[in-house]
Design a protein around this motif. Structure first.
Motif, PDB file in Angstrom:
ATOM      1  N   ILE A 148       0.854  -1.182   0.000  1.00 25.33           N
ATOM      2  CA  ILE A 148       0.000   0.000   0.000  1.00 25.33           C
ATOM      3  C   ILE A 148       0.893   1.236   0.000  1.00 25.33           C
ATOM      4  O   ILE A 148       1.744   1.400   0.876  1.00 25.33           O
ATOM      5  N   ILE A 149       0.739   2.099  -0.996  1.00 28.61           N
ATOM      6  CA  ILE A 149       1.598   3.274  -1.085  1.00 28.61           C
ATOM      7  C   ILE A 149       1.188   4.305  -0.036  1.00 28.61           C
ATOM      8  O   ILE A 149       0.109   4.227   0.556  1.00 28.61           O
ATOM      9  N   ASP A 150       2.045   5.288   0.173  1.00 27.45           N
ATOM     10  CA  ASP A 150       1.850   6.227   1.272  1.00 27.45           C
ATOM     11  C   ASP A 150       0.511   6.952   1.207  1.00 27.45           C
ATOM     12  O   ASP A 150      -0.204   7.049   2.197  1.00 27.45           O
ATOM     13  N   ARG A 151       0.125   7.456   0.046  1.00 23.56           N
ATOM     14  CA  ARG A 151      -1.119   8.206  -0.034  1.00 23.56           C
ATOM     15  C   ARG A 151      -2.333   7.285   0.145  1.00 23.56           C
ATOM     16  O   ARG A 151      -3.312   7.658   0.783  1.00 23.56           O
ATOM     17  N   GLU A 152      -2.280   6.077  -0.405  1.00 27.77           N
ATOM     18  CA  GLU A 152      -3.366   5.115  -0.169  1.00 27.77           C
ATOM     19  C   GLU A 152      -3.486   4.802   1.314  1.00 27.77           C
ATOM     20  O   GLU A 152      -4.594   4.687   1.848  1.00 27.77           O
ATOM     21  N   SER A 153      -2.351   4.668   1.982  1.00 29.44           N
ATOM     22  CA  SER A 153      -2.356   4.376   3.405  1.00 29.44           C
ATOM     23  C   SER A 153      -3.021   5.501   4.184  1.00 29.44           C
ATOM     24  O   SER A 153      -3.816   5.258   5.101  1.00 29.44           O
ATOM     25  N   GLU A 154      -2.712   6.728   3.830  1.00 29.32           N
ATOM     26  CA  GLU A 154      -3.332   7.862   4.516  1.00 29.32           C
ATOM     27  C   GLU A 154      -4.846   7.868   4.305  1.00 29.32           C
ATOM     28  O   GLU A 154      -5.612   8.106   5.252  1.00 29.32           O
ATOM     29  N   ALA A 157      -6.341   5.178   6.419  1.00 30.04           N
ATOM     30  CA  ALA A 157      -6.318   5.591   7.826  1.00 30.04           C
ATOM     31  C   ALA A 157      -7.462   6.547   8.129  1.00 30.04           C
ATOM     32  O   ALA A 157      -8.116   6.444   9.176  1.00 30.04           O
ATOM     33  N   LEU A 158      -7.726   7.474   7.223  1.00 34.74           N
ATOM     34  CA  LEU A 158      -8.822   8.416   7.433  1.00 34.74           C
ATOM     35  C   LEU A 158     -10.176   7.711   7.361  1.00 34.74           C
ATOM     36  O   LEU A 158     -11.106   8.043   8.117  1.00 34.74           O
ATOM     37  N   ILE A 159     -10.305   6.731   6.470  1.00 38.56           N
ATOM     38  CA  ILE A 159     -11.528   5.929   6.418  1.00 38.56           C
ATOM     39  C   ILE A 159     -11.716   5.187   7.742  1.00 38.56           C
ATOM     40  O   ILE A 159     -12.815   5.141   8.304  1.00 38.56           O
ATOM     41  N   THR A 160     -10.628   4.607   8.250  1.00 38.77           N
ATOM     42  CA  THR A 160     -10.695   3.872   9.514  1.00 38.77           C
ATOM     43  C   THR A 160     -11.058   4.797  10.670  1.00 38.77           C
ATOM     44  O   THR A 160     -11.704   4.373  11.633  1.00 38.77           O
ATOM     45  N   GLN A 161     -10.675   6.069  10.579  1.00 35.76           N
ATOM     46  CA  GLN A 161     -11.058   7.051  11.590  1.00 35.76           C
ATOM     47  C   GLN A 161     -12.532   7.445  11.486  1.00 35.76           C
ATOM     48  O   GLN A 161     -13.046   8.170  12.340  1.00 35.76           O
ATOM     49  N   SER A 185      -8.280   1.893  -5.500  1.00 33.26           N
ATOM     50  CA  SER A 185      -6.978   1.223  -5.578  1.00 33.26           C
ATOM     51  C   SER A 185      -6.665   0.457  -4.300  1.00 33.26           C
ATOM     52  O   SER A 185      -6.253  -0.706  -4.333  1.00 33.26           O
ATOM     53  N   VAL A 186      -6.879   1.102  -3.142  1.00 30.75           N
ATOM     54  CA  VAL A 186      -6.549   0.434  -1.886  1.00 30.75           C
ATOM     55  C   VAL A 186      -7.539  -0.689  -1.599  1.00 30.75           C
ATOM     56  O   VAL A 186      -7.163  -1.732  -1.034  1.00 30.75           O
ATOM     57  N   TYR A 187      -8.789  -0.547  -1.992  1.00 28.18           N
ATOM     58  CA  TYR A 187      -9.756  -1.634  -1.832  1.00 28.18           C
ATOM     59  C   TYR A 187      -9.294  -2.884  -2.578  1.00 28.18           C
ATOM     60  O   TYR A 187      -9.422  -4.009  -2.078  1.00 28.18           O
ATOM     61  N   ARG A 188      -8.790  -2.696  -3.803  1.00 30.99           N
ATOM     62  CA  ARG A 188      -8.301  -3.847  -4.573  1.00 30.99           C
ATOM     63  C   ARG A 188      -7.162  -4.540  -3.835  1.00 30.99           C
ATOM     64  O   ARG A 188      -7.091  -5.772  -3.792  1.00 30.99           O
ATOM     65  N   LYS A 189      -6.282  -3.754  -3.236  1.00 24.09           N
ATOM     66  CA  LYS A 189      -5.103  -4.316  -2.571  1.00 24.09           C
ATOM     67  C   LYS A 189      -5.462  -5.074  -1.292  1.00 24.09           C
ATOM     68  O   LYS A 189      -4.783  -6.037  -0.930  1.00 24.09           O
ATOM     69  N   ILE A 190      -6.507  -4.635  -0.610  1.00 21.55           N
ATOM     70  CA  ILE A 190      -6.858  -5.290   0.656  1.00 21.55           C
ATOM     71  C   ILE A 190      -8.024  -6.264   0.495  1.00 21.55           C
ATOM     72  O   ILE A 190      -8.436  -6.908   1.470  1.00 21.55           O
ATOM     73  N   GLY A 191      -8.558  -6.339  -0.705  1.00 16.64           N
ATOM     74  CA  GLY A 191      -9.647  -7.273  -0.948  1.00 16.64           C
ATOM     75  C   GLY A 191     -10.974  -6.838  -0.360  1.00 16.64           C
ATOM     76  O   GLY A 191     -11.817  -7.679  -0.026  1.00 16.64           O
ATOM     77  N   ALA A 192     -11.185  -5.527  -0.243  1.00 15.53           N
ATOM     78  CA  ALA A 192     -12.427  -5.011   0.327  1.00 15.53           C
ATOM     79  C   ALA A 192     -13.409  -4.654  -0.782  1.00 15.53           C
ATOM     80  O   ALA A 192     -13.016  -4.161  -1.845  1.00 15.53           O
ATOM     81  N   THR A 193     -14.676  -4.893  -0.535  1.00 17.93           N
ATOM     82  CA  THR A 193     -15.719  -4.513  -1.475  1.00 17.93           C
ATOM     83  C   THR A 193     -16.694  -3.508  -0.871  1.00 17.93           C
ATOM     84  O   THR A 193     -17.640  -3.091  -1.538  1.00 17.93           O
ATOM     85  N   ALA A 198     -13.418  -2.296   4.645  1.00 14.07           N
ATOM     86  CA  ALA A 198     -12.187  -1.505   4.691  1.00 14.07           C
ATOM     87  C   ALA A 198     -11.879  -1.053   6.112  1.00 14.07           C
ATOM     88  O   ALA A 198     -10.727  -1.101   6.561  1.00 14.07           O
ATOM     89  N   VAL A 199     -12.899  -0.621   6.841  1.00 16.93           N
ATOM     90  CA  VAL A 199     -12.712  -0.195   8.231  1.00 16.93           C
ATOM     91  C   VAL A 199     -12.237  -1.363   9.080  1.00 16.93           C
ATOM     92  O   VAL A 199     -11.304  -1.215   9.897  1.00 16.93           O
ATOM     93  N   LEU A 200     -12.849  -2.523   8.909  1.00 20.78           N
ATOM     94  CA  LEU A 200     -12.434  -3.695   9.675  1.00 20.78           C
ATOM     95  C   LEU A 200     -10.983  -4.055   9.372  1.00 20.78           C
ATOM     96  O   LEU A 200     -10.216  -4.391  10.284  1.00 20.78           O
ATOM     97  N   TYR A 201     -10.605  -3.985   8.111  1.00 23.87           N
ATOM     98  CA  TYR A 201      -9.203  -4.242   7.739  1.00 23.87           C
ATOM     99  C   TYR A 201      -8.292  -3.224   8.430  1.00 23.87           C
ATOM    100  O   TYR A 201      -7.249  -3.579   8.991  1.00 23.87           O
ATOM    101  N   GLY A 202      -8.707  -1.959   8.385  1.00 29.83           N
ATOM    102  CA  GLY A 202      -7.888  -0.917   8.991  1.00 29.83           C
ATOM    103  C   GLY A 202      -7.694  -1.115  10.484  1.00 29.83           C
ATOM    104  O   GLY A 202      -6.591  -0.960  11.008  1.00 29.83           O
ATOM    105  N   VAL A 203      -8.769  -1.479  11.167  1.00 29.23           N
ATOM    106  CA  VAL A 203      -8.687  -1.710  12.615  1.00 29.23           C
ATOM    107  C   VAL A 203      -7.737  -2.864  12.921  1.00 29.23           C
ATOM    108  O   VAL A 203      -6.969  -2.822  13.892  1.00 29.23           O
ATOM    109  N   ARG A 204      -7.764  -3.889  12.100  1.00 32.75           N
ATOM    110  CA  ARG A 204      -6.947  -5.078  12.357  1.00 32.75           C
ATOM    111  C   ARG A 204      -5.494  -4.930  11.926  1.00 32.75           C
ATOM    112  O   ARG A 204      -4.651  -5.729  12.341  1.00 32.75           O
TER     113      ARG A 204
END
Length: 221
Positions: A148-154, A157-161, A185-193, A198-204
């Motif tokens: 996950i690239i830096d901007r996708e990570s940010e 993180a904001l989605i998880t917040q 893009s980040v959804y594809r990388k983490i397998g989220a639909t 996405a939030v659950l992935y972020g929390v974990r």
């Protein structure tokens, strides 16, 4: 610029432990010039330090509340924003607030140390970056090891917040369509639909803010 008589003390501020530790390690080879006095995650600066380096990863850079609090803190002699977001409005607001530096995450460790020394000596350093460039090697962020690239990570993180797309666009000064592109893009990388997935992935996986401060990094004051 000659080195000061004693190392400059720096406090690092962000809500993400992994981000701050990566930043702290950039100074490992320059401890004769810069010492990290403390690392703050959701806690006010407690040591008297020469420079506070505010890492803008998933932080409310756009509303400037936290930066304003740092500028009012008598223990912080200088406040510098460390960022990859060089929207002209952000730079102008930072100048008007009285921030002492606005430094790019593309700077090498040596360049960052030199810029901090200049700020400590009284200069105001505002990097000018017309386009986004990769972050300096050695910096870290949640999900980096998973590709996950830096901007996708940010963005994640904001989605998880709990931020909405509109809030993310406001905080990052990105267009709504650009935010949506990063989300896809980040959804594809983490397998989220879905956003819930996405939030659950972020929390974990470390995308929630941390809540502690590291005092005396590597034996610092």
């Amino acid at each position: 610029m000659p080195s000061p008589a004693r190392p400059i003390t720096v406090a690092l501020v962000d809500d993400y432990d992994v981000v701050l530790k990566g930043l702290a390690h950039l100074f490992d080879d320059y401890r004769d010039r810069v010492i990290v006095a403390e690392i703050d995650a959701n806690a006010p600066v407690s040591d008297s330090v020469d420079v506070v380096l505010y890492d803008s990863f998933a932080q409310p850079e756009a509303d400037h509340v936290e930066i304003a609090e740092l500028l009012r803190n008598p223990r912080a002699r200088r406040v510098v924003v460390y960022t990859w977001n060089f929207h002209p409005d952000l730079i102008e607001i930072a100048r008007n607030q009285g921030v002492h530096g606005y430094l790019s995450k593309t700077l090498s460790a040596a360049e960052l140390v030199t810029a901090i020394e200049a700020v400590h000596a009284g200069a105001r350093i505002f990097n000018d970056q017309s386009r986004r460039a990769p972050s300096q090697p050695g910096l870290d962020w949640p999900g980096k090891r998973e590709g996950i690239i830096d901007r996708e990570s940010e963005i994640l993180a904001l989605i998880t917040q709990g931020k909405s797309n509109a809030e993310i666009a406001r905080l990052t000064y990105l267009s709504p369509n650009t935010v949506k592109s990063y989300i896809r893009s980040v959804y594809r990388k983490i397998g989220a639909t879905s956003r819930t997935q996405a939030v659950l992935y972020g929390v974990r996986h470390g995308f929630t803010p941390d809540t502690h401060r590291i005092d005396h990094w590597l034996g610092g004051p």
